[in-house]
Every structure is written in C-alpha cells, then in structure tokens.
Design a protein around this motif. Structure first.
Motif, PDB file in Angstrom:
ATOM      1  N   TYR A 152       0.815  -1.216   0.000  1.00 12.44           N
ATOM      2  CA  TYR A 152       0.000   0.000   0.000  1.00 12.44           C
ATOM      3  C   TYR A 152       0.851   1.270   0.000  1.00 12.44           C
ATOM      4  N   ASN A 153       0.412   2.263  -0.784  1.00 12.38           N
ATOM      5  CA  ASN A 153       0.936   3.618  -0.596  1.00 12.38           C
ATOM      6  C   ASN A 153       0.425   4.121   0.746  1.00 12.38           C
ATOM      7  N   MET A 154       1.264   4.884   1.439  1.00 10.49           N
ATOM      8  CA  MET A 154       0.898   5.417   2.747  1.00 10.49           C
ATOM      9  C   MET A 154       1.067   6.931   2.751  1.00 10.49           C
ATOM     10  N   GLY A 155       0.345   7.565   3.651  1.00  8.01           N
ATOM     11  CA  GLY A 155       0.447   9.013   3.719  1.00  8.01           C
ATOM     12  C   GLY A 155       0.223   9.532   5.123  1.00  8.01           C
ATOM     13  N   TRP A 156       0.613  10.769   5.312  1.00  7.66           N
ATOM     14  CA  TRP A 156       0.318  11.512   6.536  1.00  7.66           C
ATOM     15  C   TRP A 156      -0.572  12.696   6.153  1.00  7.66           C
ATOM     16  N   PHE A 157      -1.662  12.826   6.858  1.00 10.12           N
ATOM     17  CA  PHE A 157      -2.579  13.947   6.707  1.00 10.12           C
ATOM     18  C   PHE A 157      -2.550  14.765   7.996  1.00 10.12           C
ATOM     19  N   ARG A 158      -3.071  15.987   7.907  1.00  7.90           N
ATOM     20  CA  ARG A 158      -3.255  16.779   9.116  1.00  7.90           C
ATOM     21  C   ARG A 158      -4.533  17.583   8.994  1.00  7.90           C
ATOM     22  N   GLN A 159      -5.074  17.892  10.145  1.00  6.49           N
ATOM     23  CA  GLN A 159      -6.277  18.714  10.195  1.00  6.49           C
ATOM     24  C   GLN A 159      -6.166  19.688  11.352  1.00  6.49           C
ATOM     25  N   ALA A 160      -6.166  20.955  11.013  1.00  6.69           N
ATOM     26  CA  ALA A 160      -6.149  22.016  12.011  1.00  6.69           C
ATOM     27  C   ALA A 160      -7.587  22.417  12.311  1.00  6.69           C
ATOM     28  N   PRO A 161      -7.815  23.042  13.466  1.00  8.03           N
ATOM     29  CA  PRO A 161      -9.169  23.459  13.824  1.00  8.03           C
ATOM     30  C   PRO A 161      -9.803  24.327  12.742  1.00  8.03           C
ATOM     31  N   ALA A 162     -11.030  24.010  12.391  1.00  7.04           N
ATOM     32  CA  ALA A 162     -11.818  24.752  11.418  1.00  7.04           C
ATOM     33  C   ALA A 162     -11.241  24.685   9.998  1.00  7.04           C
ATOM     34  N   ARG A 170      -9.058  18.523   6.238  1.00  7.05           N
ATOM     35  CA  ARG A 170      -7.923  17.621   6.314  1.00  7.05           C
ATOM     36  C   ARG A 170      -7.117  17.733   5.027  1.00  7.05           C
ATOM     37  N   GLU A 171      -5.801  17.787   5.158  1.00  7.03           N
ATOM     38  CA  GLU A 171      -4.950  17.927   3.986  1.00  7.03           C
ATOM     39  C   GLU A 171      -3.829  16.900   3.996  1.00  7.03           C
ATOM     40  N   LEU A 172      -3.460  16.482   2.803  1.00 10.03           N
ATOM     41  CA  LEU A 172      -2.350  15.541   2.672  1.00 10.03           C
ATOM     42  C   LEU A 172      -1.036  16.286   2.851  1.00 10.03           C
ATOM     43  N   VAL A 173      -0.215  15.798   3.762  1.00 15.88           N
ATOM     44  CA  VAL A 173       1.065  16.433   4.062  1.00 15.88           C
ATOM     45  C   VAL A 173       2.193  15.770   3.279  1.00 15.88           C
ATOM     46  N   ALA A 174       2.209  14.442   3.297  1.00 17.85           N
ATOM     47  CA  ALA A 174       3.265  13.697   2.623  1.00 17.85           C
ATOM     48  C   ALA A 174       2.761  12.298   2.312  1.00 17.85           C
ATOM     49  N   ALA A 175       3.332  11.709   1.277  1.00 11.53           N
ATOM     50  CA  ALA A 175       2.962  10.349   0.901  1.00 11.53           C
ATOM     51  C   ALA A 175       4.195   9.607   0.415  1.00 11.53           C
ATOM     52  N   ILE A 176       4.126   8.291   0.512  1.00 10.42           N
ATOM     53  CA  ILE A 176       5.224   7.447   0.058  1.00 10.42           C
ATOM     54  C   ILE A 176       4.623   6.223  -0.609  1.00 10.42           C
ATOM     55  N   ASN A 177       5.246   5.812  -1.718  1.00 10.46           N
ATOM     56  CA  ASN A 177       4.673   4.674  -2.420  1.00 10.46           C
ATOM     57  C   ASN A 177       5.025   3.371  -1.713  1.00 10.46           C
ATOM     58  N   TRP A 178       4.440   2.287  -2.179  1.00 12.56           N
ATOM     59  CA  TRP A 178       4.570   1.006  -1.482  1.00 12.56           C
ATOM     60  C   TRP A 178       6.019   0.556  -1.364  1.00 12.56           C
ATOM     61  N   GLY A 179       6.839   0.878  -2.378  1.00 13.93           N
ATOM     62  CA  GLY A 179       8.232   0.458  -2.364  1.00 13.93           C
ATOM     63  C   GLY A 179       9.161   1.409  -1.639  1.00 13.93           C
ATOM     64  N   TYR A 195       5.327  15.644  -1.207  1.00 10.68           N
ATOM     65  CA  TYR A 195       5.204  16.580  -0.088  1.00 10.68           C
ATOM     66  C   TYR A 195       4.378  17.781  -0.539  1.00 10.68           C
ATOM     67  N   ARG A 196       3.523  18.252   0.353  1.00 13.69           N
ATOM     68  CA  ARG A 196       2.864  19.500   0.010  1.00 13.69           C
ATOM     69  C   ARG A 196       3.906  20.603   0.090  1.00 13.69           C
ATOM     70  N   VAL A 197       3.672  21.665  -0.654  1.00 19.03           N
ATOM     71  CA  VAL A 197       4.676  22.709  -0.812  1.00 19.03           C
ATOM     72  C   VAL A 197       5.110  23.298   0.528  1.00 19.03           C
ATOM     73  N   SER A 198       4.174  23.482   1.421  1.00 19.13           N
ATOM     74  CA  SER A 198       4.486  24.177   2.680  1.00 19.13           C
ATOM     75  C   SER A 198       5.410  23.389   3.605  1.00 19.13           C
ATOM     76  N   VAL A 199       5.587  22.089   3.359  1.00 19.29           N
ATOM     77  CA  VAL A 199       6.458  21.300   4.240  1.00 19.29           C
ATOM     78  C   VAL A 199       7.699  20.788   3.518  1.00 19.29           C
ATOM     79  N   LYS A 200       7.772  21.015   2.213  1.00 21.47           N
ATOM     80  CA  LYS A 200       8.895  20.499   1.433  1.00 21.47           C
ATOM     81  C   LYS A 200      10.204  21.088   1.969  1.00 21.47           C
ATOM     82  N   GLY A 201      11.183  20.220   2.160  1.00 18.48           N
ATOM     83  CA  GLY A 201      12.464  20.643   2.697  1.00 18.48           C
ATOM     84  C   GLY A 201      12.536  20.615   4.212  1.00 18.48           C
ATOM     85  N   ARG A 202      11.392  20.471   4.873  1.00 15.20           N
ATOM     86  CA  ARG A 202      11.364  20.425   6.346  1.00 15.20           C
ATOM     87  C   ARG A 202      10.925  19.057   6.858  1.00 15.20           C
ATOM     88  N   PHE A 203      10.036  18.404   6.134  1.00 11.82           N
ATOM     89  CA  PHE A 203       9.499  17.108   6.554  1.00 11.82           C
ATOM     90  C   PHE A 203      10.066  16.010   5.655  1.00 11.82           C
TER      91      PHE A 203
END
Length: 121
Positions: free
Chosen positions: A31-41, A44-53, A59-67
């Motif tokens: 399975y491909n896996m991902g991390w999402f986040r949801q802030a109050p109000a 939910r947005e996808l933050v990062a994902a990785i394929n099965w292999g 990475y979403r633009v706002s976290v690229k280079g940091r996560f």
C-alpha cells in the motif's frame, strides 16, 4: 487492520518531532501510505505520501524541505520526521493507507487515530 500513530506533542517553533505509524496489516508493503493533518476549522490535507516500495515521495509545498517521510516494510511502519516546525504546522496528524492501484499518491480510504502536534511561537 489498525494504524497506530504516535510521537506528537508540544514543541517550540524551530523544533523537531518524529511521528510514527505502526500497521497491524500483513500486506503493509503493498500500500501507498500518507500523513494527513487537520487544524481546527480547516479541512484535512495531505502532508506527505510514500509509495509502497518507498522510492517515490510526495510533499505538500508548505512542508517540502522540512518534513521527510519514510517507511520500513519489514517493521510495517511509516515515519514522518518534522524539522523546523512552525506554528502553522499545529494540527492533528493522521497516518493513512491508500487503496491498491488507486494511482499516485493514491485514493486514501483508511485512517488511523490522530496524534496532536502543537507548535508554540
């Protein structure tokens, strides 16, 4: 199948946290896996994902280079290393699994419980 996330907490801006997600499924490595986040109000947005292999990441633009997302299929875990955290990163973070053969990064249909990340300024 259970997805158990851990590693959240309170950190000052500029700090780091490492989130981990453990899967109980026997076919984790298919399975491909991902991390999402949801802030109050906010939605939910996808933050990062990785394929099965583990050789393709998103990475979403706002976290690229940091996560950094990584996985260990033998241990059935997916990890999100978060550096240079900002107050805008404050949210509940969820790991998620995509449907098989649902493209890239995938159609995510299964989420674990969330873990709170709070970044103070």
């Amino acid at each position: 199948v259970q997805l158990q996330a851990s590693g959240g907490g309170l950190v000052q801006a500029g700090g780091s946290l490492r989130l981990s997600c453990a899967s109980s499924g026997r076919t984790f490595g298919t399975y491909n896996m991902g991390w999402f986040r949801q802030a109050p109000a906010k939605e939910r947005e996808l933050v990062a994902a990785i394929n099965w292999g583990g050789d393709l990441t998103y990475y979403r633009v706002s976290v690229k280079g940091r996560f950094t997302i990584s996985r260990d299929n033998a241990e059935k875990t997916v990890t999100l290393q978060m550096n240079s955290l900002k107050p805008d990163d404050t949210a509940v973070y969820y790991c998620a699994r995509a449907k098989i053969n649902s493209g890239w990064p995938g159609d995510f249909d299964y989420w674990g419980q969330g873990t709170q990340v709070t970044v103070s300024s």
